[in-house]
Structure formats: structure tokens, C-alpha cells
Design a protein around this motif. Structure first.
Motif, short mmCIF file in Angstrom:
data_model
loop_
_atom_site.label_atom_id
_atom_site.label_comp_id
_atom_site.label_asym_id
_atom_site.label_seq_id
_atom_site.Cartn_x
_atom_site.Cartn_y
_atom_site.Cartn_z
N MET A 390 -110.76 -64.49 3.77
CA MET A 390 -110.41 -65.80 3.24
C MET A 390 -110.52 -65.82 1.71
O MET A 390 -109.62 -66.33 1.02
N ALA A 391 -111.61 -65.27 1.19
CA ALA A 391 -111.78 -65.25 -0.27
C ALA A 391 -110.63 -64.48 -0.91
O ALA A 391 -110.06 -64.91 -1.92
N LEU A 392 -110.27 -63.34 -0.32
CA LEU A 392 -109.15 -62.56 -0.84
C LEU A 392 -107.86 -63.37 -0.76
O LEU A 392 -107.03 -63.36 -1.69
N GLY A 393 -107.70 -64.10 0.35
CA GLY A 393 -106.53 -64.95 0.52
C GLY A 393 -106.45 -65.99 -0.59
O GLY A 393 -105.38 -66.24 -1.15
N ASP A 394 -107.59 -66.58 -0.96
CA ASP A 394 -107.61 -67.55 -2.06
C ASP A 394 -107.10 -66.91 -3.35
O ASP A 394 -106.29 -67.50 -4.08
N ILE A 395 -107.59 -65.68 -3.63
CA ILE A 395 -107.15 -65.00 -4.85
C ILE A 395 -105.64 -64.77 -4.78
O ILE A 395 -104.91 -65.01 -5.75
N GLY A 396 -105.17 -64.35 -3.60
CA GLY A 396 -103.74 -64.11 -3.41
C GLY A 396 -102.92 -65.38 -3.66
O GLY A 396 -101.88 -65.33 -4.32
N LEU A 397 -103.42 -66.52 -3.16
CA LEU A 397 -102.69 -67.77 -3.35
C LEU A 397 -102.57 -68.10 -4.83
O LEU A 397 -101.53 -68.58 -5.31
N ILE A 398 -103.64 -67.81 -5.58
CA ILE A 398 -103.59 -68.08 -7.03
C ILE A 398 -102.52 -67.20 -7.69
O ILE A 398 -101.75 -67.67 -8.53
N TYR A 399 -102.42 -65.96 -7.23
CA TYR A 399 -101.38 -65.09 -7.78
C TYR A 399 -99.99 -65.62 -7.46
O TYR A 399 -99.08 -65.54 -8.28
N TYR A 400 -99.84 -66.16 -6.27
CA TYR A 400 -98.53 -66.75 -5.92
C TYR A 400 -98.19 -67.86 -6.89
O TYR A 400 -97.05 -68.02 -7.31
#
Lengths: 545, 447
Positions: A390-400
Motif C-alpha cells: 500500500m505504501a508503495l502504491g501511494d508513492i506510485g500514485l504520486i508519480y502518476y
């Protein structure tokens, strides 16, 4: 095991010599809540129940609790009783914006008796207590604890012949009354030197006299009831654990490492990466040290209540992040690991009423270390991997948000890490569920009984399996993986927290609690809003291309 | 049928149905969740879809290769788990047995319910007319669609079902010579107050109300209470005598003659006793209070109509119905299975955590034919004649002393399938990681 114990004891001893001394009064044995514990733990637990913190205006709990016995009238006039429920405040006619109130305003209040009758009537219906009644229950407890400690009936300090329950201060035989009076006297003069600002020699001398008085009492108790009275160093270790609080320090170091990782991430300064690793490493060592002591004190794996699982999940997240980062050479993993660890450790340490960190006797069915270890540890460690995803997913969303084209390689790397974390999570969750089935079959006689805890674990597993299978048919691509890592974690939150704190049903009742629903819901809802927002932004951008 | 999209859809469906089940359980209890969700046609349909899909994907991979082994093992394992659960549910036995300390029992109670009707013409010999399984949770009877049992005279109709009622006792004055007697009192000091009834059914029986520091007793004082703080009520020729005994004192402490609405000062911690009702002749009357969900006090109840007269029967209770010529007995409750041997509870041991009333561990010492003094404890069951006996819980009397042990009794023909399935799934997962390493990374394919 013996070697481990010895090593731990000598290490703690060394630590104490270097840092702070434990007074004899803190390690005075007390029987309370189904076990023998040092006076320090007794005092912290009860002060926390009454006041909501483990110290009062900078004074340690053991001093505060001891003075409750000496001058209860003075304490009844201080604002030490924490009342949080608004309805209860209204019923008692208290100022609604206050946090803590005077004992005389609460218990001398005519409405107090009515509220207690109301609580008793509710209890007679045997229905589940709503937050209002739980607040009344706490008020009843606060009243009971304060009056019983003040009267000397709750502090049980001496094993009595032929009785399982120890004698309280109020019931001591004559010779021990004298010894206890010595403790009281030297305690008062020790406090006196500190308050009046005596010279440091005076203070040290007063403390020494107090230590000696306690030692005399302990010696006499030891002689009177050999075998029943605890000796040895485990109380010193417990007080050290209370005072040093390794989990808090590990939270601090995890937080520092997270800050540095974020700096590295934003500014790409490689030297700081090493320092960040260092902080994380120190945090992790302290975390491990805390676990070692807690396991030594409780004698069971550290996953028997909500508080312990939160601390354990943080631990697992750091381990998984480290292992994956080593193999995948992906710096985001460490950021994610530090995020999960910091969040969990801060939550664990700052919600004492919701996540109770005191050591309590275990329910009979949990007293099987073998099963507890393999079933509960595997299930909860899978939460670590999912939390990391989930934490990684959050970082990924920010990159999007920052630009899908520009950061394509970062996004790809993060999606891969999310995928791996999910795989690890499932590799623990599915066997964990099966082991739970085997334990349930072995001790309750049924493999699967649709108990809410097991059902939600299954639902979470189905959710992640859905994401992984969806990837195979192209339903889930990079964005789906990243958003899935965030969204599917809400199922884990339901299995982990929701079943115990929201549903409150089923056989896993030994882990039930209350409170915090608004924060956890906000956490989940905020993430869903983030996912929807990012998805909308993406669609807009794709339209314009 | 072998489509992966269908698989994802099935998983989502299973997740949603199960999630609904947990909310039903939180609100209405496990039994409702089982009947309304987990064993419903809905769930069966989803499971059939699931197993079909799993079977199809396995067959779809034919001819199988080594790299398929993890996939096949995990999916075959899942099928076995589902089938094992189905077999266990349909052909197994899952019940409980409550045995009093020192006595024996051979009946296993299960959660299924049944209705039995007996008739008698002389009130001595009864013949069973009906025995029928009923499931009022899934099919509750209504006035329009009642459940009917035909009797020699008229019909016995179940017309309503309430799953959660709290039977509420009321005590009323009576004219019956054989009635009991009762006192309603208030006891208070400046910190607490309580209002209670004590009701004595007959002169040999006593009613005890533990009230924290003292016991309120009406009728003979049991030997184990002698020497405690006691507030005692007794009627002599319709006159109420109130007596207090103080802990540690040999003699009675004080004694009063009292009547309704008197107030007495008890000289114990400022307690004042007020007599709200004094009934030398009293009888109990039961009323129901309906609840939205289960609590430890609720029980299910069904309404019965016979010759236009309505009566309620509680689950696991019996009802006597009189017609002009006959007496009928109706029982409604959980089914019981008779074992061909009995289990004797020789002793029950409970260890508490020191100084508190919390059980650390408890165990039953039982005798069954051919095995003596077997200890059943938490996590240590007894296997005998294909049945497994587990320590589930125990019951205490009002003083906190254990009086009986509750064992759960279980026979599960699906167990082998479940364990084999578990094993296959676990091996499958391990192999999956092994083969995964050899496979290419799906994301990293460069266009």
C-alpha cells in the motif's frame, strides 16, 4: 533459552549502569491483574487508566500513585480524571471543552450515582456496551481505582499464608505495617528534598534511605513467605522496559530515516541514503531489542492483542522492505518500509486507550505458544507485506500525478515492487489461514466455521488473488497494480482492525476493543479519494493526447 | 468456463457474499448468518461456479507439463478444501454436550431445530404423534402460512416466530394457597442504590441475590453462606421478618418485623433498606421483550395457536396444551443425537490467574467405555469411536463455582479432504515461487 535470558539480563544491567538507575520502590513486587509485577508497572497502568498518561506534570507514575495513598484529599481536588465522552460530560454537567476533571466534581456529583445505576441496568441486559456505556464503565473504573488505591486496598504487596490473594497495604500484619511506614516516611522526605531543592548530596542520601527501607520490607517479606515472593531480575528488566521504552525510540529512528529517504528521493543525494539506512538500522535494532524484552516478560509471542500486532506489522514491513530492496535494487522499497514502520510505531505509542500496551493475562485458548506462533505470526506478517504494498502504491500514485510519461520507469519499478509485496503477502496469508483452520480443527473441532475473523482474512486473500489473476488477463496493468495495492489494503484493515473494533462478533473475541473508528475510516476514505482523483487526472490527460 | 475473467468475477462474488455474511453475523448472530448466507442457495451457486471454473482451468491446461505442477496442485487443493467443507457440513456431526460434574450424558445437541408433539389421555402415558425438523430462521411461520400439526381435535398451528426475545419475569400478588412469596426492596447508601425482587417458590427452596458485599436471601440459608454478610427475609404467618447477619459474627446481628413501605437503617456502611412490595402470596408471570439482535439473555420463541387461543413457546422449552379429552405436550428446540455410549465427567479443574477471577486453563476428567480418567483440555481433545470431544467452555453457579463442563462433539468425514487440500495448496504456493523465478517478468517486456 537460558543463554538468551542471561545475555538479556546482563545487557539490561549494562544499559542501566550507563543510562539511569531504577529505584527499589519501582521494583517492589505487587500482585495485580492476575500476575506479579513491579510497582512501577502497577503505577503506570493505573495512572494511565485514570489520567490518560503515564506521568503527571513531569512526575513519574510511581511517585504519583504512592502519594494517592498519602494525601487522597489533595488529589481529589486536582484535575486528574480524564473524561472524553461528550454525553457523559453533559450528564455530569461538566465543562464540555475540558479534558480532565476534579474527583469531587465527578464523584461527589449527585448525577454520578444515577449514571452508575444506568450502567448497572445496561449490564444486566448483557447487551454490547455502546461507546457511551464504555465511557461510563471507564468512569466507574477511575472511581474504583482511585478510591481503592487511596484506601490502600488495591496495592497488594505481601503474600498471605494459605491465601492466593496477597495482602494489601491496608491489611498488613503489625510487623509489616511498621516496615511499610518506614517506606512511607523515607518516601516523603525524599520527595521533600526534591521539591524544596535540597543539595544533590541530600537528594542522593534521601533516595538511598528510601531504597534501604524498601529493601528491608522485601527482605522481611521474603523471609515470611519464601517461595511465594518473587526474586530475580525480571522486575528490573520490566522497569527498564517501561522507562527506556525501546519501541518509542525505534519510532523516532524510523521517522528520521523516513525523512532522510524522502530527502534522498527528492534531491537525489546518495550520501544521505547511507545515513538513512543507518537510522533505519538503529530503529530496527531497538525494535528487535524491545521485542526480545517483551517476549521475555510475557513468555509468549508478541501477537496477542491489537497493540502487539501493530508493533509486529511494523517489524515485518521493515524486514520485507529490506529483503525486496536487496533483490530488486529499488530505492522506493525502503521509503515504503520506513513509511509503514513509522506510521505503525507512532500509532502504537499514542493511542493508549485504544491500543492497550500493558501486559495482561492471556485467555485460556491462546495459551498455546506453538499454535499462537505459527498461526498468528504468519497471518499478521502477511499484513506487513500488504501494508508495504500500500505504501508503495501511494508513492506510485504520486508519480502518476507528477507525470506518467516522465516517470515511466519509476512507475514500472513501483508496480513490480507492489506485485512482489502482494505475492509475499499471499504466500504468508494463505498458509496462515490454512494453519488457522488446522488450529481451529484441533482445538474447537471445526476447520472452517465462517467466523468473521477468518472470513475477512479469506476476503482479503480473495481480493489480492483477484488483483494477481486480473494481471494475467490484462484487467490489471501498472496503474491497476498500484491502485490495487492501495485499495485492496482496505480489506486487510477490515480483517485486522474492523472485525475486532467495528463488527465485534465471533470467536476471536479475546482481541476485541473499541475506539479509533473515525481515524481508521478517514485513512481508508482518503486513500480511495486519492485513487479516484489520480484515475480522473489520468483520464483527462489521455483524452488530450 | 475456463476463462480467467470468470475466475476474477467468481472471486469477487465470493468475497462480496462472505462480507455480507459477516455483517449479518455481527447483527443477528452466527446461526442467522449460516442459514441466510453461508448455507443459502446463493452461496451454493457461487461455490458451484467456483469449483466448475477451477476444474475447467485445470483441464484446460491438458496435456500438463512440469511447470504447471504448482498451478495444478494449488487449484486441485482448493477444490478439495471446498468439497471437504461440503462433505463435513452435510454428513458430519457438530454439536455440544453439557455434563454436570460427577454425572454422565450421552446426548449431543446440535444447532438444527425440531418440533415434537405428544398426546396423552390419562396424563401418565404419552405417545409421540409428530417429530419434524423445522428451520424457522429460513422459513418463519406466519398467520398466512402457518406450520400445521393435525390433532384428534383441531389443529396446532405455528403462526409466528421471533428469533430474539428476552423472557421478562413479573411478580404478581396471588390468591393461590400453593403460591410462592416475594419481596421487592430498594437498598441504598450515598454511593449506590439497587432495586431487586426476591421470590421464594416454596418453603424449602431459597432465592439468593448476591449484591456485592452481601447476599440477600429469602428462605433457608445454605451452609456455604453461613458466616457471610446476609440480609435475610422470611415470612411467619404472613408477617415479614428481616434479619441481618454480619461477617464473622456467630449470632444474628439485628432483627425487625416489617411491612410494606417501611424503611430500615441497616447500620452497615450507611445502607438503608426500603420495602417496596411485600407479598406473602405471589406468583411469577412471564412476558417477552423483543430485541433486534442476540444477547446472552435472548432466546427464540414461536407462537402457537390452538382452537383460537395463542400461546408462546420458547426454544428448548415445552408447552402443555389441554383439550377436552386429552393433554398434548409440544416441544420445540435443538435436536439431540443419542450416542451408543455415555461420557462421564469425573471432575472438572480450573486454574485461575493469581488473585483474579479469570480462568488460565480448565480441563475435564472424563470416563468413556474402555478409557478411564482421560483429561480433555484446551487444545487437547479426546478421540473415541470416530468422534472427537473438545473442551469448549464451562458453566458456573452464582458463586462462581464450576458446575458443568461443555464439550463440543464432532465427527467430520470431510477432514481428510480438507487436510489433503491444505497440503496441496501449500505445496503449490511453494512451487509457484520456485517456477516464478524461471519465468520472465511480465512487466519488463520491452516493446
Amino acid at each position: 533459552m537460558a543463554f538468551f535470558k542471561k545475555a538479556l539480563v546482563s545487557f539490561v544491567f549494562l544499559f542501566n549502569c550507563l543510562t539511569f538507575a531504577v529505584t527499589e520502590l519501582q521494583v517492589l513486587p505487587v500482585q495485580d491483574g492476575g500476575r506479579q509485577k513491579p510497582f512501577d508497572s502497577f503505577a503506570r497502568e493505573n495512572l494511565e487508566l485514570v489520567y490518560g498518561k503515564t506521568s503527571f506534570e513531569g512526575r513519574p507514575a510511581y511517585e504519583v500513585i504512592f502519594t494517592w495513598m498519602l494525601t487522597p484529599e489533595a488529589w481529589a481536588e486536582k484535575e486528574i480524571f480524564q473524561v472524553s465522552n461528550l454525553d457523559v460530560k453533559k450528564r455530569l454537567g461538566l465543562k464540555e471543552d475540558g479534558k480532565r476533571y476534579k474527583g469531587q466534581d465527578l464523584f461527589g456529583n449527585p448525577a454520578f450515582t444515577d449514571l452508575m445505576v444506568e450502567l448497572r441496568d445496561k449490564r444486566e441486559t448483557k447487551e454490547k456496551l455502546t461507546p457511551y456505556y464504555q465511557a461510563l464503565q471507564r468512569l466507574e473504573n477511575q472511581y474504583f481505582i482511585f478510591t481503592e488505591i487511596a484506601a490502600g486496598r488495591m496495592l497488594k504487596v505481601l503474600p498471605m499464608e494459605g491465601q492466593e490473594v496477597w495482602g494489601s497495604v491496608a491489611e498488613l500484619p503489625a510487623e509489616f505495617q511498621g516496615l511499610f511506614a518506614e517506606i512511607t516516611k523515607s518516601f516523603i522526605s525524599s520527595i521533600g528534598t526534591q521539591v524544596e531543592g535540597g543539595s544533590s548530596a541530600d537528594k542522593a542520601q534521601a533516595l538511598k534511605t528510601l531504597d534501604q527501607a524498601v529493601l528491608n520490607f522485601k527482605k522481611a517479606a521474603q523471609e515470611k513467605s519464601a517461595g511465594l515472593y518473587p526474586t530475580g531480575s525480571s522486575f528490573n528488566i520490566e522497569v527498564h522496559f517501561n522507562e527506556f521504552h525501546p519501541f518509542r525510540w525505534s519510532a523516532v529512528f524510523y521517522g528520521l530515516s523516513l525523512l532522510l529517504y524522502i530527502l534522498v528521493w527528492v534531491m537525489t543525494k546518495p550520501i544521505m541514503q547511507t545515513i538513512a539506512h543507518g537510522f533505519l538500522g538503529v530503529g530496527f535494532l531497538l525494535h528487535t531489542y524491545g521485542f526480545a524484552i517483551r517476549v521475555y516478560l510475557t513468555g509468549h509471542p508478541p501477537v496477542t492483542n491489537m497493540y502487539e500486532t501493530v508493533v509486529w506489522v511494523a517489524f515485518g514491513a521493515v524486514v520485507f522492505a529490506g529483503i525486496l530492496a536487496y533483490y530488486m535494487k529499488n530505492k522506493f522499497l525502503m521509503v515504503g518500509g520506513a513509511m509503514v514502520a513509522t506510521l505503525c510505531m507512532i500509532v502504537a505509542d499514542n493511542a493508549p486507550v485504544i491500543l492497550d500496551d500493558s501486559i495482561q493475562p492471556l485467555e485460556a485458548v491462546l495459551r498455546s505458544n506453538y499454535w499462537l506462533t505459527i498461526h498468528v505470526l504468519t497471518i499478521t506478517v502477511s499484513y506487513s507485506a500488504f501494508f508495504l504494498a500500500m505504501a508503495l502504491g501511494d508513492i506510485g500514485l504520486i508519480y502518476y500525478l507528477r507525470g506518467e510519461k516522465k516517470f515511466a520507469s519509476e512507475i514500472k519499478a513501483i508496480a513490480q515492487s507492489v506485485y512482489r509485496s502482494m505475492q509475499i503477502g499471499l504466500a504468508f496469508l494463505i498458509p496462515g489461514i490454512i494453519l488457522g483452520g488446522i488450529w481451529a480443527d484441533y482445538s474447537w473441532g471445526r476447520f472452517w466455521g465462517w467466523d468473521p475473523k477468518e472470513t475477512w482474512a479469506l476476503i482479503a486473500a480473495l481480493g489480492y488473488l483477484g488483483v494477481l489473476h486480473g494481471r494475467l488477463v490484462g484487467l490489471v496493468r501498472d496503474f491497476g497494480m498500484i491502485a490495487g495495492g492501495v485499495a485492496t489494503f482496505s480489506l486487510v484493515i477490515m480483517a485486522w482492525y474492523g472485525v475486532n473494533f467495528v463488527l465485534g462478533a465471533g470467536l476471536h473475541s479475546y482481541g476485541f476493543g473499541a475506539g479509533g473508528v473515525e481515524y481508521v475510516s478517514a485513512f481508508v476514505i482518503a486513500h480511495f479519494i486519492l485513487i479516484i482523483y489520480v484515475a480522473l487526472v489520468r483520464r483527462e490527460r489521455q483524452k488530450h493526447q | 468456463m475456463a476463462s480467467l475473467k470468470l475466475a476474477v468475477f467468481t472471486m469477487a462474488l465470493m468475497a462480496v457474499v462472505s462480507a455480507v455474511g459477516t455483517f449479518v453475523e455481527a447483527k443477528l448472530g452466527l446461526e442467522h448468518a449460516q442459514k441466510l448466507v453461508y448455507q443459502s442457495y446463493w452461496m451454493i451457486a457461487v461455490m458451484v461456479l467456483f469449483v466448475t471454473n477451477l476444474t475447467a482451468v485445470i483441464l484446460d491446461r491438458w496435456p500438463w507439463q512440469a511447470k504447471h505442477s504448482s498451478f495444478i496442485l494449488a487449484h486441485v487443493g482448493l477444490i478439495m478444501l471446498v468439497l471437504g467443507q461440503w462433505v463435513g457440513n452435510n454428513y458430519g456431526l457438530d454439536g455440544t454436550m453439557n455434563i454436570n460434574i460427577g454425572s454422565e450424558n450421552k446426548f449431543v445437541t446440535v444447532s438444527k431445530t425440531e418440533v415434537q408433539v405428544y398426546s396423552s389421555f390419562d396424563a401418565v402415558q404419552y405417545t409421540r404423534l409428530y417429530r419434524q425438523d423445522v428451520d424457522f430462521i429460513s422459513n418463519p411461520p406466519t398467520p398466512e402460512k402457518p406450520l400445521v400439526f393435525k390433532l384428534e381435535e383441531g389443529e396446532l398451528k405455528f403462526t409466528e416466530f421471533k428469533p430474539f426475545v428476552v423472557p421478562k419475569r413479573d411478580i404478581l400478588p396471588s390468591d393461590n394457597e400453593n403460591s410462592g412469596r416475594a419481596v421487592r426492596f430498594q437498598i441504598k447508601n450515598n454511593q449506590t442504590q439497587a432495586v431487586e425482587w426476591v421470590y421464594q417458590k416454596s418453603s424449602q427452596l431459597s432465592d439468593i441475590k448476591p449484591m456485592g458485599l452481601m447476599n440477600v436471601v429469602m428462605g433457608p440459608i445454605k451452609p456455604e453462606l453461613v458466616g457471610q454478610n446476609i440480609l435475610h427475609f422470611e415470612f411467619q404467618n404472613d408477617e415479614l421478618i428481616v434479619t441481618t447477619y454480619k461477617k464473622g459474627e456467630q449470632q444474628l446481628h439485628r432483627r425487625w418485623m416489617a411491612k410494606e413501605s417501611d424503611s430500615l437503617q441497616l447500620d452497615w456502611m450507611g445502607f438503608e433498606l426500603k420495602l417496596l412490595r411485600v407479598l406473602p402470596k405471589a406468583e411469577e408471570s412471564w412476558d417477552f421483550q423483543e430485541k433486534d439482535g442476540p444477547t446472552p439473555l435472548t432466546v427464540a420463541a414461536a407462537k402457537i395457536n390452538y382452537k383460537n387461543k395463542d400461546q408462546w413457546v420458547l426454544q428448548n422449552d415445552t408447552l402443555k396444551i389441554f383439550s377436552e379429552n386429552a393433554v398434548y405436550i409440544l416441544t420445540y428446540g435443538q435436536k439431540r443425537f443419542e450416542l451408543d455410549f455415555s461420557v462421564q465427567l469425573k471432575d472438572f479443574e480450573m486454574v485461575k490467574y493469581e488473585g483474579v477471577n479469570k480462568a488460565m486453563e480448565y480441563k475435564s476428567i472424563v470416563n468413556v467405555p474402555t478409557i478411564e480418567n482421560h483429561v480433555i483440555s484446551m487444545n487437547e481433545p479426546l478421540k473415541f469411536k470416530g468422534l472427537t470431544f473438545y473442551q469448549a467452555s464451562f458453566q458456573q453457579d452464582e458463586m462462581g463455582k464450576p458446575i458443568s463442563s461443555v464439550l463440543s462433539v464432532n465427527y467430520d468425514p470431510g477432514r481428510v479432504l480438507k487436510y489433503l487440500g491444505s497440503l496441496l495448496v501449500s505445496i503449490g504456493i511453494i512451487l509457484l515461487f520456485y517456477f516464478k523465478r524461471k519465468w520472465s517478468w511480465p512487466f519488463s517486456k520491452k516493446p
